[in-house]
Write an enzyme that holds these catalytic residues in place. Structure first.
Site, PDB file in Angstrom:
ATOM      1  NE  ARG A  35      -2.992   6.418  -3.376  1.00 30.97           N
ATOM      2  CZ  ARG A  35      -3.732   6.018  -4.405  1.00 30.97           C
ATOM      3  NH1 ARG A  35      -3.527   6.511  -5.602  1.00 30.97           N
ATOM      4  NH2 ARG A  35      -4.655   5.125  -4.218  1.00 30.97           N
ATOM      5  NE  ARG A  39      -0.085   5.464 -10.269  1.00 27.60           N
ATOM      6  CZ  ARG A  39      -1.351   5.163 -10.529  1.00 27.60           C
ATOM      7  NH1 ARG A  39      -1.652   4.381 -11.541  1.00 27.60           N
ATOM      8  NH2 ARG A  39      -2.313   5.676  -9.804  1.00 27.60           N
ATOM      9  NE  ARG A  48       2.906  -0.641  -8.800  1.00 31.50           N
ATOM     10  CZ  ARG A  48       2.620  -1.801  -9.373  1.00 31.50           C
ATOM     11  NH1 ARG A  48       3.547  -2.718  -9.531  1.00 31.50           N
ATOM     12  NH2 ARG A  48       1.379  -2.049  -9.792  1.00 31.50           N
ATOM     13  CG  ASP A  85      -4.545   0.094  -1.608  1.00 33.13           C
ATOM     14  OD1 ASP A  85      -4.191   1.061  -2.306  1.00 33.13           O
ATOM     15  OD2 ASP A  85      -5.732  -0.312  -1.561  1.00 33.13           O
ATOM     16  CE1 TYR A 161     -12.256   0.821  -4.980  1.00 33.78           C
ATOM     17  CE2 TYR A 161     -12.625   1.655  -2.750  1.00 33.78           C
ATOM     18  CZ  TYR A 161     -12.268   1.872  -4.075  1.00 33.78           C
ATOM     19  OH  TYR A 161     -11.941   3.130  -4.496  1.00 33.78           O
TER      20      TYR A 161
HETATM   21  O1  CP3 Z   1       1.226   7.793  -0.160  1.00 34.83           O
HETATM   22  C1  CP3 Z   1       0.187   7.368   0.400  1.00 34.83           C
HETATM   23  O2  CP3 Z   1      -0.849   8.064   0.528  1.00 34.83           O
HETATM   24  C2  CP3 Z   1       0.212   5.993   1.053  1.00 34.83           C
HETATM   25  C3  CP3 Z   1      -0.230   4.896   0.284  1.00 34.83           C
HETATM   26  C4  CP3 Z   1      -1.682   4.722  -0.137  1.00 34.83           C
HETATM   27  C5  CP3 Z   1      -2.023   4.030  -1.323  1.00 34.83           C
HETATM   28  N1  CP3 Z   1      -3.373   3.881  -1.362  1.00 34.83           N
HETATM   29  C6  CP3 Z   1      -1.051   3.531  -2.321  1.00 34.83           C
HETATM   30  C7  CP3 Z   1      -1.517   3.206  -3.685  1.00 34.83           C
HETATM   31  C8  CP3 Z   1      -2.866   5.056   0.505  1.00 34.83           C
HETATM   32  C9  CP3 Z   1      -3.093   5.838   1.793  1.00 34.83           C
HETATM   33  C10 CP3 Z   1      -3.933   4.499  -0.273  1.00 34.83           C
HETATM   34  C11 CP3 Z   1      -5.364   4.577   0.112  1.00 34.83           C
HETATM   35  C12 CP3 Z   1      -6.395   4.111  -0.817  1.00 34.83           C
HETATM   36  N2  CP3 Z   1      -6.349   3.031  -1.655  1.00 34.83           N
HETATM   37  C13 CP3 Z   1      -7.687   4.670  -0.902  1.00 34.83           C
HETATM   38  C14 CP3 Z   1      -8.195   5.831  -0.069  1.00 34.83           C
HETATM   39  C15 CP3 Z   1      -7.755   7.132  -0.604  1.00 34.83           C
HETATM   40  C16 CP3 Z   1      -8.391   7.498  -1.935  1.00 34.83           C
HETATM   41  O3  CP3 Z   1      -7.613   7.590  -2.903  1.00 34.83           O
HETATM   42  O4  CP3 Z   1      -9.604   7.714  -1.980  1.00 34.83           O
HETATM   43  C17 CP3 Z   1      -8.400   3.939  -1.869  1.00 34.83           C
HETATM   44  C18 CP3 Z   1      -9.832   4.193  -2.327  1.00 34.83           C
HETATM   45  C19 CP3 Z   1      -7.550   2.894  -2.335  1.00 34.83           C
HETATM   46  C20 CP3 Z   1      -7.877   1.823  -3.318  1.00 34.83           C
HETATM   47  C21 CP3 Z   1      -7.008   1.910  -4.510  1.00 34.83           C
HETATM   48  N3  CP3 Z   1      -5.667   1.560  -4.526  1.00 34.83           N
HETATM   49  C22 CP3 Z   1      -7.352   2.340  -5.812  1.00 34.83           C
HETATM   50  C23 CP3 Z   1      -8.726   2.831  -6.231  1.00 34.83           C
HETATM   51  C24 CP3 Z   1      -6.201   2.229  -6.599  1.00 34.83           C
HETATM   52  C25 CP3 Z   1      -6.115   2.456  -8.083  1.00 34.83           C
HETATM   53  C26 CP3 Z   1      -6.069   3.889  -8.415  1.00 34.83           C
HETATM   54  C27 CP3 Z   1      -4.673   4.310  -8.673  1.00 34.83           C
HETATM   55  O5  CP3 Z   1      -4.310   5.407  -8.212  1.00 34.83           O
HETATM   56  O6  CP3 Z   1      -3.966   3.543  -9.323  1.00 34.83           O
HETATM   57  C28 CP3 Z   1      -5.140   1.774  -5.775  1.00 34.83           C
HETATM   58  C29 CP3 Z   1      -3.726   1.529  -6.147  1.00 34.83           C
HETATM   59  C30 CP3 Z   1      -2.675   2.320  -5.404  1.00 34.83           C
HETATM   60  N4  CP3 Z   1      -2.638   2.471  -4.043  1.00 34.83           N
HETATM   61  C31 CP3 Z   1      -1.547   2.965  -5.963  1.00 34.83           C
HETATM   62  C32 CP3 Z   1      -0.817   3.523  -4.898  1.00 34.83           C
HETATM   63  C33 CP3 Z   1       0.488   4.280  -4.966  1.00 34.83           C
HETATM   64  C34 CP3 Z   1      -1.178   2.982  -7.447  1.00 34.83           C
HETATM   65  C35 CP3 Z   1      -0.744   1.614  -7.839  1.00 34.83           C
HETATM   66  C36 CP3 Z   1       0.518   1.563  -8.661  1.00 34.83           C
HETATM   67  O7  CP3 Z   1       1.557   2.080  -8.242  1.00 34.83           O
HETATM   68  O8  CP3 Z   1       0.455   0.957  -9.706  1.00 34.83           O
END
Ligand code: CP3
Length: 352
Positions: A35, A39, A48, A85, A161
């Site tokens: 990540r 944000r 975003r 994602d 999920y």
């Molecule tokens: O920078 C990076 O790591 C690359 C991008 C990336 C994202 N999600 C972007 C993202 C990666 C590798 C992921 C993986 C991901 N997504 C996982 C596995 C890693 C982990 O965190 O356990 C999982 C479970 C998800 C599913 C997911 N996506 C969730 C649960 C959420 C909501 C939680 C949150 O942080 O908001 C997301 C949304 C998400 N994926 C965001 C980002 C940057 C935030 C969304 C936003 O910008 O509004």
């Protein structure tokens, strides 16, 4: 054609991240952060705002390329991770996937065997074409020393999920199905694994030089279920990818796997292992680093807090893994409230 960089031409990779994943012990460990785009970065928050939804953002090659590159420009990490994602795979399988502000992902709940039988992997690469366009653009734009990592969720994590309809507290629905109807649930896992193989393979064909499998909910399964639902499908993915792209390393990240970490590494055949923060470095050094390069595992909350507590922990991790192949990372993703200055300080320490 595969673009597994210099691996094939010269026989050995030159980028520090790829050298560590190939088993080399480096004097300065390469580093990137899960990540690292997100944000906590003001430039990410601004970018975003321009997208209608989070999935639109992921499927816009302009924006996703920019989001991938932002942390590289600011911090010069040794690897970029594709901005996307894990939930693009259920979307490509035809399920409704959305993201609600402050709530996380919301999916159409999959509960019936008939819905499983209706899933089709045909067309998965076509539906995810914008993601591969992003991979191509990022690869062209990256500095020569920076590796590009592609990724997907592990089939079990993606299934949680799809069945729960989002993040879960006790995984009641998905476990009830997995334990009560092993055959039917197995078909769901098979579909996800098949789609994941195509998705990772297309990322590699487009320029990803390593891939990571995020099994974020590996830690909620008992041992037999872990073997059946995490190890077996992951081994299938690893075997297929290694046959198609033998020079591209696969990092497995079975978060929370605890005492099952060792079985995961030896039985799936992953080329490197991502450690969550609860794995003691001394134990990992003795029992895992001899099997595969390790990656991890600073607690993201220590990065958020910063100061002496963070610096001490970073020093301990780097010291513990210095005599073997190692990639510095967090034990889970960067938290949104993390001060950018703490990340800058971490990078300064790691550069030495
Ligand atoms: O920078 C990076 O790591 C690359 C991008 C990336 C994202 N999600 C972007 C993202 C990666 C590798 C992921 C993986 C991901 N997504 C996982 C596995 C890693 C982990 O965190 O356990 C999982 C479970 C998800 C599913 C997911 N996506 C969730 C649960 C959420 C909501 C939680 C949150 O942080 O908001 C997301 C949304 C998400 N994926 C965001 C980002 C940057 C935030 C969304 C936003 O910008 O509004």
């Amino acid at each position: 054609m595969e673009r597994g960089v210099n691996v094939k031409r010269t026989g050995a990779p030159t980028k520090p991240m790829l050298r560590a994943l190939a088993g080399e012990t480096l004097a300065r460990p390469p580093f990137w952060l899960m990540r690292q785009a997100g944000r906590y970065l003001p430039e990410y928050r601004e970018l975003r705002q321009g997208a209608a939804s989070f999935l639109d953002f992921c499927f816009s090659p302009d924006r996703a390329t920019e989001a991938t590159l932002q942390p590289i420009r600011r911090f010069g990490f040794d690897a970029a991770i594709l901005f996307s994602d894990i939930l693009v795979v259920p979307h490509a399988l035809g399920r409704a996937v959305g993201f609600r502000e402050g709530e996380g992902p919301v999916l159409e709940k999959l509960r019936q065997r008939e819905e499983v039988d209706a899933l089709t992997c045909d067309g998965v690469p076509e539906r995810l074409a914008p993601v591969y366009e992003t991979v191509r653009r990022v690869r062209k734009a990256l500095p020569a020393e920076t590796a590009l990592i592609g990724f997907a969720g592990g089939p079990w994590t993606v299934a949680t999920y799809m069945v729960e309809g989002g993040t879960s507290r006790d995984f009641g629905a998905v476990k009830r199905w997995a334990f009560g109807d092993a055959e039917g649930f197995g078909v769901l896992i098979e579909h996800i694994a098949a789609a994941t193989i195509e998705h990772l393979s297309a990322q590699i064909a487009s320029g990803a030089e390593a891939v990571q499998i995020f099994e974020s909910w590996a830690g909620v399964l008992e041992a037999d279920a872990f073997r059946r639902l995490v190890i077996a499908p992951t081994r299938q993915i690893v075997t297929s990818l290694q046959a198609r792209h033998p020079h591209v390393p696969i990092i497995g990240f079975p978060r929370g796997a605890g005492l099952m970490y060792r079985a995961y590494v030896s039985e799936t055949g992953v080329n490197a292992i991502g450690l969550d923060s609860a794995v003691p470095c001394e134990v990992a050094r003795k029992t895992l680093q001899s099997l595969a390069p390790v990656q991890g595992n600073l607690d993201p909350m220590l990065l958020l807090v910063g100061g002496a507590a963070m610096e001490r922990a970073v020093g301990n991790i780097v010291h513990a893994f210095k005599d073997g192949p190692f990639v510095f990372n967090l034990g889970h993703g960067v938290l949104p409230e993390t001060p950018v200055a703490n990340v800058a300080r971490l990078v300064e320490i790691l550069r030495g």
